[in-house]
Motif scaffolding. Sequence first.
Motif: not given
Length: 476
Positions: A415-437
């Motif tokens: 969704p185009r609001n703070i809820a969507g942004f916060a969840l987007g940050v969480a998902v992006t960070m999770i993917v970024f970390l679990f595939l990081n060196r």
Amino acid sequence: MVRIAKVQLPKGTADVCALLLLASLLYFLLLSVSIGDYNFAALVAAIVVIALTFTAVLIRPRGTPKRFGWIGVAVLIALIVQSAIAWRPSGVNLLRFWSSGEQALIGLTLMGVAGTIIIGLVLTRSGWQRMAVGLIALAAVSQFSVAAYLIGKSEPEIDVWYFHHEAITAFSKGTNPYAITFTNMHNNNGRDDSPLYSREVQKDGRLLFGYPYPPLSLLMTWPSEMLLQDARYGLTACYLLAAVLLATLNRGGVSIAAAAVLLLAPCAWLVFRDAWTEPQIILAMAFVAWCAIQKPAWLAAAIGLFLSLKQYSVVFLPLLWIILPRPLTLKSSATFLAIVFGTMALVSLPLALWDWAAFWRSNVYIQMIQPFRYDSLSFLALYARTLPAGSPPPSPIIAAIVLLPVGALLIWRLPRNIAGFALGVAVTMIVFLFLNRQAFLNYHIFAASALVIAAASFEAVYAESCSSPGTPGEAG
């Protein structure tokens, strides 16, 4: 301000909040057991965390209203299980990091904090949200008091503490903190071959880079270091203040539960002890959510501060599309982005331009040449351990490649609001970390915290109240 009132959540939103709270509890648990280092069982549990999180992304926040009180009970049970496992006297026990004489003090404090949270949740279900928020604040003060006591009695055993201390000492004397060098406390008897750093930055027992964090991080750390000679007090306060902001976000059951999850995460104590800077970005993310709900005029500046705190924040830039004011217009979008990037420039450029070459080396180049860490809590490390001896480690470009379709999914579904942004940050960070060196406790605790911030944000945006109809917090 959102008035104190019982709230109901659309069925889809209640499901999203439940999934995010459950995912965050499991995430904090696997971090408490693994201490953020490579652990096969923790990586198996991480698969469940990722599945729960992506399921939340795919659920639409709509449906008939329903009560959310059962989530409070589920969170309490999960918190009790988490504490029992993470603090058990045998096996993996976080209390081994403190002397035996301090264990009783920590235990009693945690019991007191848990008691206040339980009372707060009970009162929340009865409509006494204001008192519940006060109890969350009291719990945060209790946590800070014990953390301050332990910090005062503990000797720093990590290079991060010295980075803060020496950089801020230099800064206070008029020396550029990005142009100094540090003692290599892991130089292995003068051989300058510590696996924690690239060989390129180790010479004669020194680390050839300056303060390894952005300028805003240094500015936020400076008061605690100068007044109390220890940055950890200020970093602890940041984390606990984030919990208070979550509790006041909507004063509903999910917000209170989210604050409880954040306060009672056992792994947070190690973050306090080791002076990692993630509490700052956790506070900044909580402040972004709070501004979106309570002070929308501050939102763009708050996002600018959030994006200025860590080098990895660059991966969140595509998510700005989600939080742009709606309906989209060229003028409103340009104004919003000008405030975001203007804030970033204001808090970063004065120190960065003092000596751009030194800043670039200390904040950007040093990250690019960091060695692959086989002890990371990531699937990339798991894969690297299966390769034949002498094989080159997997390329870090893998994370960037996977983030492209993930980012597209987030922009499509959220969704185009703070809820969507916060969840987007969480998902992006999770993917970024679990595939990081490099992925350790300090990085992971931000991803786990972003999940609880997202849960509270969904409630604040989509809650239906008998006194406050509508959907507050929409971007626009």
